[in-house]
Design a protein around this motif. Structure first.
Motif, PDB file in Angstrom:
ATOM      1  N   TRP A  60       0.948  -1.361  -0.050  1.00 34.89           N
ATOM      2  CA  TRP A  60      -0.124  -0.227   0.025  1.00 34.89           C
ATOM      3  C   TRP A  60       0.768   1.164   0.055  1.00 34.89           C
ATOM      4  O   TRP A  60       0.535   2.254  -0.685  1.00 34.89           O
ATOM      5  CB  TRP A  60      -1.023   0.102   1.231  1.00 34.89           C
ATOM      6  CG  TRP A  60      -1.414   1.176   1.391  1.00 34.89           C
ATOM      7  CD1 TRP A  60      -2.851   1.772   0.908  1.00 34.89           C
ATOM      8  CD2 TRP A  60      -1.221   2.353   2.313  1.00 34.89           C
ATOM      9  NE1 TRP A  60      -3.032   2.864   1.357  1.00 34.89           N
ATOM     10  CE2 TRP A  60      -2.061   3.487   2.312  1.00 34.89           C
ATOM     11  CE3 TRP A  60       0.037   2.608   2.969  1.00 34.89           C
ATOM     12  CZ2 TRP A  60      -1.900   4.450   2.993  1.00 34.89           C
ATOM     13  CZ3 TRP A  60       0.164   3.617   3.599  1.00 34.89           C
ATOM     14  CH2 TRP A  60      -0.811   4.945   3.848  1.00 34.89           C
ATOM     15  N   GLU A  64       0.938   4.255  -2.565  1.00 32.74           N
ATOM     16  CA  GLU A  64       0.581   5.468  -2.221  1.00 32.74           C
ATOM     17  C   GLU A  64       1.491   6.695  -2.547  1.00 32.74           C
ATOM     18  O   GLU A  64       1.100   7.726  -2.702  1.00 32.74           O
ATOM     19  CB  GLU A  64       0.450   5.473  -0.537  1.00 32.74           C
ATOM     20  CG  GLU A  64      -0.205   6.646   0.035  1.00 32.74           C
ATOM     21  CD  GLU A  64      -1.690   6.723  -0.260  1.00 32.74           C
ATOM     22  OE1 GLU A  64      -1.966   8.104  -0.055  1.00 32.74           O
ATOM     23  OE2 GLU A  64      -2.321   5.848  -0.615  1.00 32.74           O
ATOM     24  N   TYR A  94      -4.688   5.006   7.760  1.00 24.55           N
ATOM     25  CA  TYR A  94      -4.479   3.679   7.147  1.00 24.55           C
ATOM     26  C   TYR A  94      -3.530   3.259   8.359  1.00 24.55           C
ATOM     27  O   TYR A  94      -3.517   2.097   8.859  1.00 24.55           O
ATOM     28  CB  TYR A  94      -3.929   3.516   6.024  1.00 24.55           C
ATOM     29  CG  TYR A  94      -3.578   2.348   5.450  1.00 24.55           C
ATOM     30  CD1 TYR A  94      -4.461   1.366   4.995  1.00 24.55           C
ATOM     31  CD2 TYR A  94      -2.131   1.865   5.685  1.00 24.55           C
ATOM     32  CE1 TYR A  94      -4.107   0.023   4.564  1.00 24.55           C
ATOM     33  CE2 TYR A  94      -1.934   0.625   5.412  1.00 24.55           C
ATOM     34  CZ  TYR A  94      -2.576  -0.285   4.885  1.00 24.55           C
ATOM     35  OH  TYR A  94      -2.322  -1.636   4.383  1.00 24.55           O
TER      36      TYR A  94
END
Length: 599
Positions: A60, A64, A94
């Motif tokens: 992620w 990102e 997150y």
């Protein structure tokens, strides 16, 4: 200081997390060339849950920060990352959710390696989440590190695809800079900004990038496309890249420069202490926790610094006497600062002296460690566009950089300690070993803790006393100056940010206790003002390693061998200091149980 400092938000974590995303740091670039590590399968449900968690977060994070997988490795994509408040709020949420998930994993069911992974993962998450929550992105640079300075690669790319991704990023600079400007506006509105007094001359680092000729570093980069990329592709890349720079990137730099000069500098805060920011005392304590990686109060650190300054002062007096100097310590320091014998006449002489010291160190490495890395660094001057406001030296995987600007402020008696710290067995050596480290998760390869990395760097300066590197009392005094410099930071950083010290007090304190040149003293103090807490990591990490060595020597006696001791530290990679202590004590116990032999 390491180029890997490679350390993710405060200002530094923000700037350098984006640097990792852009792929311009040597360690990140070189790591892409290494074969992917193969991890052992998880031993149980808890290990499987942990591995799934940190693997998902890492993937992620790459997406990102605009990285894409090429040939099994994450590389910079053709876009710059988003730095909007919405993007950072999403990241903070997150990271908080991931921390909650980490809390649910039973650590007592993890094997040793996964317990280390969990500790590193937690510390990294906590720092990233805290800085996103503090909105440090609203002050996205400091007196030392600039988000606009990490876009141009330090070494030319080797493939057409990498050049095309770089051109794509350059075309995205206008949007990226506009988001940074908007963030700085929000910071100014709430009193969150870089202190004005630390920014003199920093705007000039933008000037080379607004030029339309070949003096522009970005345009010059396209003249370095390697011949391994054949014609006519090389010419097309050069033409396309230079067109993007001229039409899109240069105007974006010009707009940023105009904003910094006409809007930011006149309106940025006139205070210096972190405690004077919104909720500043709590923020400063969070920075102490991030950089020291243990719970210490400002008072505890300040008092430790005062005690160490007194101890080192006594050692300086003894070295002054060995040098045969008839005068006070202050007079000796002035003599060192002013006598031409201690300064290089040309940049080539300074770089040559550094190179000679580095080769002298090479001959001693076999007695320090059991594992020598294959990767080699070069020695280069600091780039002209940043040299006037840059520190004396920085070490990274590809190169060890020395500042040849203003040679009368670069004393040669400091050079042995600087080479040890920045090159080998310090940061460049450390980075090479990390590249060739045992198999571990990707996030471990890219995580950096200042206490570990800078603590090792300062420890290697001390190791030089065991290696015969300091050939004169003046060079030994240079080492003590560097040790004093880091100890004084404990006093200065906490003094500035917790106890109301002025910039002048900090400058006077550092100048009176070290033989650093005045230029370096001012540059360093401005760094401490604009980068709260980071300077604390060096000495506390150093004392941690030195204390662990003393413990190992005491426990193992004649069986103590510094090579496996150092291998234990270096093979860990960057870890929080409590993890370092736990692993070294495990090493001591195992060696003690076998009479000093490897278990």
């Amino acid at each position: 200081m390491s180029l890997s400092a490679r350390r993710l938000p405060t200002l530094s974590r923000l700037v350098l997390s984006l640097s990792f995303a852009l792929g311009v740091l040597p360690l990140a670039a070189a790591a892409q060339e290494a074969p992917p590590p193969t991890l052992a399968p998880p031993a149980n449900v808890a290990e499987n849950a942990l591995r799934d968690l940190y693997t998902r977060e890492w993937e992620w994070r790459q997406t990102e920060f605009m990285r894409e997988k090429v040939g099994g490795r994450w590389q910079s994509s053709g876009r710059m990352p988003s730095v909007t408040p919405e993007a950072w709020a999403r990241r903070a949420a997150y990271w908080k959710e991931t921390l909650d998930a980490l809390d649910a994993i039973p650590l007592d069911q993890l094997g040793r390696e996964e317990r280390i992974n969990a500790a590193v993962f937690r510390a990294s998450l906590e720092a990233s989440e805290a800085n996103a929550r503090w909105r440090t992105f609203e002050a996205p640079f400091n007196s030392d590190s600039f988000f606009w300075g990490y876009i141009n690669p330090s070494q030319p790319f080797q493939t057409e695809a990498d050049w095309r991704r770089f051109i794509g990023r350059l075309s995205d600079v206008p949007r990226y800079f506009d988001e940074q400007i908007a963030n700085m506006e929000r910071g100014l509105a709430r009193g969150w900004s870089v202190p004005r007094v630390t920014l003199d001359g920093r705007d000039t680092t933008l000037e080379p990038y607004v030029q339309s000729g070949d003096a522009n570093p970005l345009l010059a980069t396209f003249d370095r496309i390697p011949p391994s990329i054949p014609e006519p592709v090389r010419s097309r890349l050069r033409e396309e890249g230079r067109r993007v720079v001229q039409m899109q990137t240069i105007p974006a730099y010009a707009k940023l420069l105009q904003f910094i000069r006409s809007e930011y500098l006149p309106r940025t805060r006139t205070t210096t202490a972190a405690s004077e920011l919104p909720e500043g005392r709590a923020f400063y304590q969070s920075q102490i926790r991030e950089y020291v990686t243990r719970d210490m109060s400002a008072r505890e650190i300040h008092d430790l610094g005062l005690a160490e300054v007194a101890r080192i002062s006594a050692e300086m007096e003894a070295v002054k006497q060995r040098a045969g100097f008839d005068g006070t310590l202050a007079q000796f320091i002035e003599f060192l600062r002013s006598d031409p014998q201690f300064y290089a006449a040309t940049p080539r002489q300074l770089l040559g002296e550094a190179s000679l010291i580095a080769k002298k160190i090479d001959g001693q490495l076999q007695y320090l460690v059991g594992t020598l890395p294959r990767y080699r660094f070069t020695i280069l001057p600091v780039a002209d566009d940043i040299a006037p406001i840059y520190t004396s030296g920085r070490g990274g995987l590809d190169a060890c950089y020395f500042n040849t600007y203003d040679l009368p402020s670069r004393p040669l008696y400091n050079l042995p300690a600087l080479v040890l710290h920045e090159c080998a067995p310090g940061h460049s050596f450390q980075a090479a070993l990390a590249l060739e480290a045992p198999a571990r998760p990707d996030f471990r390869q890219q995580t950096y803790f200042s206490g570990y990395g800078e603590g090792w760097g300062l420890y290697t300066e001390w190791l030089g006393t065991r290696m015969g590197i300091y050939g004169t009392p003046y060079e030994e005094f240079g080492r003590l100056t560097f040790e004093m410099w880091r100890a004084a930071r404990l006093v200065i950083d906490t003094g500035l940010h917790e106890y109301g010290w002025t910039r002048e007090q900090a400058i006077d304190y550092l100048a009176s206790h070290t033989a650093l040149a005045r230029h370096d003293v001012v540059t360093e103090v401005d760094r401490y003002i604009s980068w709260p807490g980071q300077a604390l990591s060096y000495y506390i990490g150093y004392r941690t390693i030195l204390d662990l060595r003393a413990e190992a020597e005491r426990e193992l006696g004649p069986a103590f061998d510094q090579r496996p001791f150092h291998d234990t530290i270096l093979s860990l990679g960057s870890v929080p200091l409590p993890v370092l202590e736990e692993e070294v004590r495990r090493f001591i116990a195992e060696r003690k149980a076998t009479g000093g032999a490897a278990p």
